[in-house]
Design a protein around this motif. Structure first.
Motif, PDB file in Angstrom:
ATOM      1  N   GLY A   1       2.883   7.409  -1.656  1.00 26.26           N
ATOM      2  CA  GLY A   1       1.870   8.423  -1.420  1.00 26.26           C
ATOM      3  C   GLY A   1       0.487   7.929  -1.723  1.00 26.26           C
ATOM      4  O   GLY A   1       0.258   6.761  -2.011  1.00 26.26           O
ATOM      5  N   PHE A   2      -0.409   8.848  -1.618  1.00 23.93           N
ATOM      6  CA  PHE A   2      -1.798   8.633  -1.962  1.00 23.93           C
ATOM      7  C   PHE A   2      -2.311   9.983  -2.417  1.00 23.93           C
ATOM      8  O   PHE A   2      -1.886  11.018  -1.918  1.00 23.93           O
ATOM      9  CB  PHE A   2      -2.599   8.082  -0.773  1.00 23.93           C
ATOM     10  N   PRO A   3      -3.214   9.979  -3.418  1.00 29.23           N
ATOM     11  CA  PRO A   3      -3.653  11.255  -3.986  1.00 29.23           C
ATOM     12  C   PRO A   3      -4.168  12.211  -2.913  1.00 29.23           C
ATOM     13  O   PRO A   3      -4.879  11.773  -2.018  1.00 29.23           O
ATOM     14  CB  PRO A   3      -4.773  10.850  -4.945  1.00 29.23           C
TER      15      PRO A   3
ATOM     16  N   PRO B   1       0.837  -1.200   0.000  1.00 25.72           N
ATOM     17  CA  PRO B   1       0.000   0.000   0.000  1.00 25.72           C
ATOM     18  C   PRO B   1       0.875   1.255   0.000  1.00 25.72           C
ATOM     19  O   PRO B   1       1.957   1.252   0.584  1.00 25.72           O
ATOM     20  CB  PRO B   1      -0.795  -0.112   1.302  1.00 25.72           C
ATOM     21  N   PHE B   2       0.444   2.257  -0.665  1.00 23.51           N
ATOM     22  CA  PHE B   2       1.109   3.562  -0.740  1.00 23.51           C
ATOM     23  C   PHE B   2       2.356   3.568  -1.621  1.00 23.51           C
ATOM     24  O   PHE B   2       2.963   4.606  -1.793  1.00 23.51           O
ATOM     25  CB  PHE B   2       1.452   4.124   0.645  1.00 23.51           C
ATOM     26  N   CYS B   3       2.761   2.431  -2.180  1.00 22.75           N
ATOM     27  CA  CYS B   3       3.897   2.408  -3.109  1.00 22.75           C
ATOM     28  C   CYS B   3       3.318   2.424  -4.513  1.00 22.75           C
ATOM     29  O   CYS B   3       2.663   1.477  -4.942  1.00 22.75           O
ATOM     30  CB  CYS B   3       4.760   1.171  -2.898  1.00 22.75           C
ATOM     31  N   THR B   4       3.550   3.515  -5.237  1.00 22.98           N
ATOM     32  CA  THR B   4       2.975   3.660  -6.569  1.00 22.98           C
ATOM     33  C   THR B   4       3.961   3.320  -7.681  1.00 22.98           C
ATOM     34  O   THR B   4       3.558   3.038  -8.795  1.00 22.98           O
ATOM     35  CB  THR B   4       2.423   5.088  -6.775  1.00 22.98           C
ATOM     36  N   GLN B   5       5.264   3.366  -7.375  1.00 27.97           N
ATOM     37  CA  GLN B   5       6.301   2.972  -8.339  1.00 27.97           C
ATOM     38  C   GLN B   5       7.509   2.447  -7.582  1.00 27.97           C
ATOM     39  O   GLN B   5       7.836   2.941  -6.496  1.00 27.97           O
ATOM     40  CB  GLN B   5       6.765   4.153  -9.182  1.00 27.97           C
TER      41      GLN B   5
END
Length: 169
Positions: free
Chosen positions: A63-65, A41-45
């Motif tokens: 992050g998170f939007p 969770p929270f890892c986008t790349q």
């Protein structure tokens, strides 16, 4: 006064668990950095930008939007015993250190291991430090659970045994 205390806090978490996976299996899950964005969770790349036999340089986006931040970590690996990650770009964190230690259970089932996990960090931003300190416990437990759930997904355990142990200092 309370805010100053919160801004100076340096979140740190340490745990020790007995898991029904081999240390090699747990090592493989944690070492699979390129796929973090698919299960953490929270890892986008998560991208490996440089590597040699025992070290990786990794760019991560978390992050998170609407908040997204990037940072670079130097990851040292000692297969199948240890993974150490340290932030190395100094932009987002003053410091960030994550340690995963995998130990076989002496005279135990080879499909069990002891996992020592610790994380400590301090953001450069006082606001991020404050927000992280409020949610820190939930965040690290969420990350820890994500790694265990990924092991369950990969290795097909229908009933995973997880025992919290006293952490070694």
């Amino acid at each position: 006064m309370v805010l100053n205390y919160l801004f100076r806090r340096k979140p740190e978490y340490r745990t020790r668990k007995l898991l029904c996976f081999s240390k090699e299996q747990m090592y493989e899950v944690v070492a699979d950095i390129e796929n973090y964005s698919s299960f953490l969770p929270f890892c986008t790349q998560s991208n490996i930008v440089d590597q040699n036999q025992s070290e990786l340089k990794v760019k991560l986006e978390i992050g998170f939007p609407p908040i997204k931040e990037k940072y670079t970590s130097l990851v040292t690996m000692n297969k199948p015993n240890l993974i150490l990650a340290k932030s190395c770009d100094g932009e987002l964190f003053e410091y960030l250190e994550t340690v995963w230690k995998f130990t076989s259970v002496p005279q135990g089932d080879p499909m069990t291991c002891i996992v020592d996990f610790s994380i400590k960090f301090k953001f450069k931003s006082n606001l991020y430090t404050h927000v992280a300190s409020v949610f820190f416990g939930k965040l690290v437990k969420c990350l820890e659970t994500a790694f265990i759930n990924e092991a369950v997904r990969r290795y097909g355990r229908s009933s995973t045994c997880i025992f919290e142990m006293t952490s070694q200092d």
